[in-house]
Design an enzyme around this catalytic site. Structure first.
Site, PDB file in Angstrom:
ATOM      1  N   ASP A 102       1.392  -1.361  -0.449  1.00 49.46           N
ATOM      2  CA  ASP A 102      -0.225   0.322   0.092  1.00 49.46           C
ATOM      3  C   ASP A 102       0.544   1.024   0.191  1.00 49.46           C
ATOM      4  O   ASP A 102       2.259   1.369   0.627  1.00 49.46           O
ATOM      5  CB  ASP A 102      -0.621  -0.195   1.225  1.00 49.46           C
ATOM      6  CG  ASP A 102      -2.031  -1.700   1.791  1.00 49.46           C
ATOM      7  OD1 ASP A 102      -2.087  -1.432   0.476  1.00 49.46           O
ATOM      8  OD2 ASP A 102      -1.692  -1.174   2.922  1.00 49.46           O
TER       9      ASP A 102
HETATM   10  N1  URA Z   1      -1.205  -5.569   3.613  1.00 52.56           N
HETATM   11  C1  URA Z   1      -1.435  -4.391   3.977  1.00 52.56           C
HETATM   12  O1  URA Z   1      -2.339  -4.482   5.035  1.00 52.56           O
HETATM   13  N2  URA Z   1      -1.411  -3.433   3.234  1.00 52.56           N
HETATM   14  C2  URA Z   1       0.197  -4.018   2.986  1.00 52.56           C
HETATM   15  O2  URA Z   1       0.787  -2.941   1.623  1.00 52.56           O
HETATM   16  C3  URA Z   1       0.892  -5.452   2.514  1.00 52.56           C
HETATM   17  C4  URA Z   1       0.056  -6.048   3.795  1.00 52.56           C
END
Ligand code: URA
Length: 234
Positions: A102
């Site tokens: 993310d």
């Molecule tokens: N889980 C999440 O919530 N975000 C990420 O970027 C990776 C795993």
């Protein structure tokens, strides 16, 4: 493969541009002898403007993805590909991130131009453990480890339970979570399912390959032994 195509595929320009580089004498061997487009030479000896060629196809990189950049190619904001040399973004075969983190998650992100390797890493069959370190908005309750390990946890809107995951408590609001899947916002949604909220999230390892000393935004190429670590247990 002919030299012009090989060098063009590395992102040095179109075949026409690379032909022009040959004509201007900017492509040489390690001793500075000008090379011609139909010469047969080994990869390691080729220089462009006295610099060795970028690594050949079969390239895998690790990056410490900083916060605030996305893993997309199209996002109007800053993207992870902006952190790589411009030539790396016009190579053929293309270099792609292996899965995504993310925008608000930092840490270990892999890139490869090897499609088979990419699929091997993300395939559920490979069972590669990704370890995330999270800081949380509220104290852990104490039952999260059992919940995440149960293999029965259903995330909101999903019908297949999550595979068992391993929680390591590092402090009242600080934990490591090892997951073998890569579902959308998985770690944030897991803590949300346990009544908590992730404040910061960093991926610290993939298999036995750890982020190590890379600073945010830094990246480096992996050798074959490091690629093999991805498939070893952390
Ligand atoms: N889980 C999440 O919530 N975000 C990420 O970027 C990776 C795993």
């Amino acid at each position: 493969m002919k030299l012009v195509k090989l060098i063009a595929n590395l992102g040095y320009g179109s075949r026409k541009d690379v032909t022009q580089l040959f004509r201007s004498g900017r492509i040489t061997d390690a001793d500075g002898e000008v090379l011609y487009a139909d010469d047969v030479v080994s990869y390691e000896t080729i220089r462009v403007d006295d610099e060795p060629l970028d690594p050949p196809p079969g390239l895998t990189l690790m990056m410490n993805k900083p916060l605030g950049v996305t893993c997309s190619r199209k996002d109007p904001g800053r993207v992870v590909y902006d952190l790589l040399p411009p030539r790396y973004n016009v190579r053929s075969p293309a270099l792609s991130s292996v899965g995504r983190l993310d925008r608000d998650t930092s840490g270990l992100l892999l890139f490869t131009d090897d499609g088979a390797l990419l699929h091997r890493i993300i395939s559920p069959k490979a069972n590669v453990t990704k370890i995330y370190e999270a800081t949380l908005a509220q104290d852990l309750r104490g039952d999260e480890g059992a919940l995440f390990a149960s293999g029965t946890l259903l995330l909101e809107g999903e019908t297949t339970p999550l595979a068992p995951a391993v929680l390591e408590v590092l402090g009242p609001r600080h934990a490591r979570l090892g997951v073998s899947e890569g579902r959308y916002h998985q770690v944030r949604r897991m803590f949300a399912a346990a009544g908590n909220h992730v404040e910061t999230l960093q991926r610290v390892s993939i298999g036995a390959l750890a982020l190590g000393g890379l600073a945010p935004g830094e990246w480096r190429a992996l050798d074959a032994a490091e690629v093999a670590l991805i498939f070893s247990n952390p």
